[in-house]
Scaffold this active site. Structure first.
Site, PDB file in Angstrom:
ATOM      1  N   GLU A 101     -86.000   4.951-120.784  1.00 57.87           N
ATOM      2  CA  GLU A 101     -85.237   4.676-119.548  1.00 57.87           C
ATOM      3  C   GLU A 101     -85.748   5.555-118.412  1.00 57.87           C
ATOM      4  O   GLU A 101     -86.573   6.429-118.631  1.00 57.87           O
ATOM      5  CB  GLU A 101     -83.749   5.021-119.782  1.00 57.87           C
ATOM      6  CG  GLU A 101     -82.829   3.816-119.923  1.00 57.87           C
ATOM      7  CD  GLU A 101     -82.485   3.155-118.590  1.00 57.87           C
ATOM      8  OE1 GLU A 101     -83.103   3.485-117.558  1.00 57.87           O
ATOM      9  OE2 GLU A 101     -81.597   2.287-118.594  1.00 57.87           O
TER      10      GLU A 101
ATOM     11  N   ARG B  52     -71.058   9.808-120.548  1.00 61.23           N
ATOM     12  CA  ARG B  52     -72.335  10.512-120.371  1.00 61.23           C
ATOM     13  C   ARG B  52     -73.050  10.013-119.123  1.00 61.23           C
ATOM     14  O   ARG B  52     -72.791   8.919-118.636  1.00 61.23           O
ATOM     15  CB  ARG B  52     -73.241  10.310-121.587  1.00 61.23           C
ATOM     16  CG  ARG B  52     -73.723   8.874-121.762  1.00 61.23           C
ATOM     17  CD  ARG B  52     -74.973   8.846-122.626  1.00 61.23           C
ATOM     18  NE  ARG B  52     -75.412   7.501-122.964  1.00 61.23           N
ATOM     19  CZ  ARG B  52     -76.232   6.765-122.220  1.00 61.23           C
ATOM     20  NH1 ARG B  52     -76.672   7.207-121.041  1.00 61.23           N
ATOM     21  NH2 ARG B  52     -76.613   5.560-122.621  1.00 61.23           N
TER      22      ARG B  52
ATOM     23  N   ASN C   8     -75.833   8.401-116.888  1.00 58.58           N
ATOM     24  CA  ASN C   8     -76.776   7.304-117.029  1.00 58.58           C
ATOM     25  C   ASN C   8     -77.755   7.383-115.858  1.00 58.58           C
ATOM     26  O   ASN C   8     -78.117   8.477-115.455  1.00 58.58           O
ATOM     27  CB  ASN C   8     -76.004   5.970-117.126  1.00 58.58           C
ATOM     28  CG  ASN C   8     -76.776   4.917-117.866  1.00 58.58           C
ATOM     29  OD1 ASN C   8     -77.499   5.243-118.815  1.00 58.58           O
ATOM     30  ND2 ASN C   8     -76.646   3.667-117.463  1.00 58.58           N
TER      31      ASN C   8
ATOM     32  N   GLU D  32     -68.661   4.798-125.826  1.00 53.13           N
ATOM     33  CA  GLU D  32     -68.903   3.601-126.602  1.00 53.13           C
ATOM     34  C   GLU D  32     -68.039   3.684-127.854  1.00 53.13           C
ATOM     35  O   GLU D  32     -68.192   4.608-128.655  1.00 53.13           O
ATOM     36  CB  GLU D  32     -70.392   3.544-126.976  1.00 53.13           C
ATOM     37  CG  GLU D  32     -70.971   2.173-126.868  1.00 53.13           C
ATOM     38  CD  GLU D  32     -72.480   2.165-127.032  1.00 53.13           C
ATOM     39  OE1 GLU D  32     -73.153   3.032-126.454  1.00 53.13           O
ATOM     40  OE2 GLU D  32     -72.968   1.290-127.763  1.00 53.13           O
TER      41      GLU D  32
ATOM     42  N   ASP E  59     -79.772  -3.839-115.455  1.00 54.86           N
ATOM     43  CA  ASP E  59     -79.841  -2.434-115.872  1.00 54.86           C
ATOM     44  C   ASP E  59     -80.493  -1.623-114.748  1.00 54.86           C
ATOM     45  O   ASP E  59     -79.935  -1.553-113.656  1.00 54.86           O
ATOM     46  CB  ASP E  59     -80.586  -2.374-117.219  1.00 54.86           C
ATOM     47  CG  ASP E  59     -80.374  -1.071-117.956  1.00 54.86           C
ATOM     48  OD1 ASP E  59     -80.177  -0.042-117.300  1.00 54.86           O
ATOM     49  OD2 ASP E  59     -80.421  -1.067-119.192  1.00 54.86           O
TER      50      ASP E  59
END
Ligand SMILES: *[C@@H]1O[C@H](CO)[C@@H](O)[C@H](O)[C@H]1NC(C)=O
Ligand SMILES: *[C@@H]1O[C@H](CO)[C@@H](O)[C@H](O)[C@H]1NC(C)=O
Length: 340
Positions: A48, A140, A142, A160, A245
Site C-alpha cells: 500500500e 488504525r 490507513n 475489523e 481504495d
C-alpha cells in the site's frame, strides 16, 4: 497478410472496448499492445501507500499488516525494508531534507521513523508525536499524503470484527509540524485515497465503503476544505465489483483510482464524471497508485494478497506485488515530503 493483421488489430480493439460492462471505455490488460504491466517486486502481504521520492528516484511503500516500510530502487530492482513496531503501518512518507527520516501512521500512533533506507533494518527507532482515535479500540491509520505546505493529511479505519470493518468509527486528520491532529472529516469508515489538483484548489477524497469519489474546495495556505460534492459514483457507473481504495492525479487533472476487490485501476475525469480508461491487473485486491520514474510517466500500483483464499492465491500468484504500468501517455504530479 495485411488484412489478417488489420482484422487482428480490430478484434483486439473491439474486445478491449467491450470487455467491461461500461461500454466504450477502453480496457488495458497485460496483453494490450503499446502498454506494459509488470510486477517489479516479489509478492508482499498488503502492499500500500506508494510514494515516489523524486530526489532519490526511489519508490517507498508499506506492507501494512507485516508492519514494513519498504523502498524499491526501480533501476536495480532491489527492495530494502524496515519494521515499525507501533502497529499496522498504513502510511509512511519521507521528511523533507532528512533522507533518513519518515513520518508514519502505525497503529493509532503518528510517529517519526529513523531508517537509512540503503540497508535492511530489523526494527526502526520511532518517536511517537501524536496518538489518534483514543477510545476506538482496534482502529488504525490507513492512507495519507502531504500537502503543498508540507502538512500531513491522513485518516484511520475502524476495527475489523469477523472480517467486517465497523462503520463510522474513524476520522480524517491534518497534522502540521506542531503535531496536533486536526479532525477534517468525521466520522468516516475506511479513510483512503486522497489527491490535490495541480492548481491546488481542489481536494479529492475517498471513504471506501461509500463507493464514491468526493471533491472539496481547497484553500492551500490555511489548509481548509469546504463544499463537499460527489464527482464519481461506482453505483451510477455500473461498477459492480470492489470499492475505491488509493488514488492519484495526473497533470491533466484526471484521477487514477485503485479498486480493491475489483482487479482494476480506473481513470476518471472528475470534471465530467466520465470513466476514461480501465487498467486490469493480474491481482484482485488493487490497493493504491502513484506516478514515478524520471518523467513521472510510470504508474506504480500496489496490490494485496492478504486475506485471499489458497485458491485465489494460486490463481493470482503475483498478488501483493508492486506493479509498474507504462505507455499511459500522461504525467503525474510530484509528491510532497513532510516538513518538520
Ligand atoms: C534486504 O532484504 C531482502 C530480503 O528481504 C534482500 O533481498 C535484499 O538483498 C536485502 N538488501 C540489503 C541491502 O541488504
Ligand atoms: C448503467 O446501466 C444502465 C442500465 O443498463 C444504463 O442505462 C446506463 O447508461 C449505464 N451507465 C453508464 C455510465 O454506463
Amino acid at each position: 497478410m495485411f488484412d489478417i493483421l488489420n482484422l487482428f488489430l480490430n478484434l483486439t480493439l473491439i474486445s478491449a472496448i467491450f470487455a467491461h460492462p461500461s461500454k466504450n471505455v477502453p480496457e488495458i490488460t497485460e496483453n494490450t499492445p503499446g502498454f506494459t504491466i509488470k510486477a517489479v517486486t516479489k509478492p508482499f502481504g498488503l502492499s500500500e501507500g506508494p510514494h515516489w521520492d523524486h530526489g532519490s528516484q526511489k519508490l517507498f511503500f508499506v506492507d501494512i499488516m507485516n508492519q514494513l516500510l519498504c523502498r524499491l530502487d526501480p533501476i536495480s530492482g532491489s527492495v530494502t525494508h524496515t519494521y515499525i513496531e507501533n502497529g499496522p503501518v498504513g502510511v509512511a512518507i519521507p521528511v523533507e531534507d532528512e533522507p533518513n527520516k519518515f513520518v508514519a501512521g502505525s497503529g493509532t500512533d503518528f510517529t517519526l521513523v529513523t531508517w537509512d533506507s540503503e540497508f535492511n533494518l530489523t526494527k526502526a527507532s520511532t518517536q511517537v508525536f501524536a496518538t489518534v482515535d483514543k477510545g476506538h479500540k482496534g482502529n488504525r491509520w490507513n492512507d495519507g499524503k502531504v500537502d503543498s505546505s508540507g502538512r500531513f493529511w491522513g485518516g484511520t479505519m475502524g476495527a475489523e470484527i469477523n472480517g467486517k470493518v465497523q462503520p463510522n468509527q474513524a476520522s480524517f486528520y491534518r497534522i502540521g509540524k506542531d503535531f496536533v491532529p486536526h479532525v477534517e472529516i468525521s466520522p468516516v469508515s475506511i479513510s483512503n485515497g486522497l489527491a490535490w489538483s495541480k492548481e491546488d484548489d481542489i481536494f479529492y477524497y475517498i471513504d471506501s465503503p461509500t463507493r464514491e469519489i468526493t471533491a472539496y474546495d481547497y484553500e492551500p495556505v490555511s489548509g481548509t476544505i469546504s463544499n463537499k460534492r460527489i464527482v464519481f459514483d461506482f453505483e451510477k457507473n455500473n461498477i459492480t465489483e470492489g470499492v475505491p481504495d488509493g488514488m492519484t492525479i495526473d497533470t491533466d487533472g484526471n484521477l487514477w483510482i485503485a479498486v480493491f476487490n475489483g482487479h482494476v485501476v480506473l481513470n476518471v475525469n472528475p470534471k465530467t464524471g466520465k470513466l476514461i480508461r480501465i487498467i486490469r491487473l493480474p491481482a484482485k485486491r488493487v490497493t493504491s497508485v502513484a506516478f514515478g520514474g524520471p518523467n513521472l510517466q510510470k504508474l506504480y500500483v500496489t496490490t494485496s494478497s492478504y486475506g485471499l483464499s489458497e485458491e485465489e492465491k494460486k490463481q493470482q500468484p503475483k498478488a501483493g506485488s508492486v506493479f509498474e504500468v507504462t505507455g499511459l501517455g500522461v504525467n503525474g504530479l510530484l509528491a510532497n515530503s513532510f516538513q518538520l
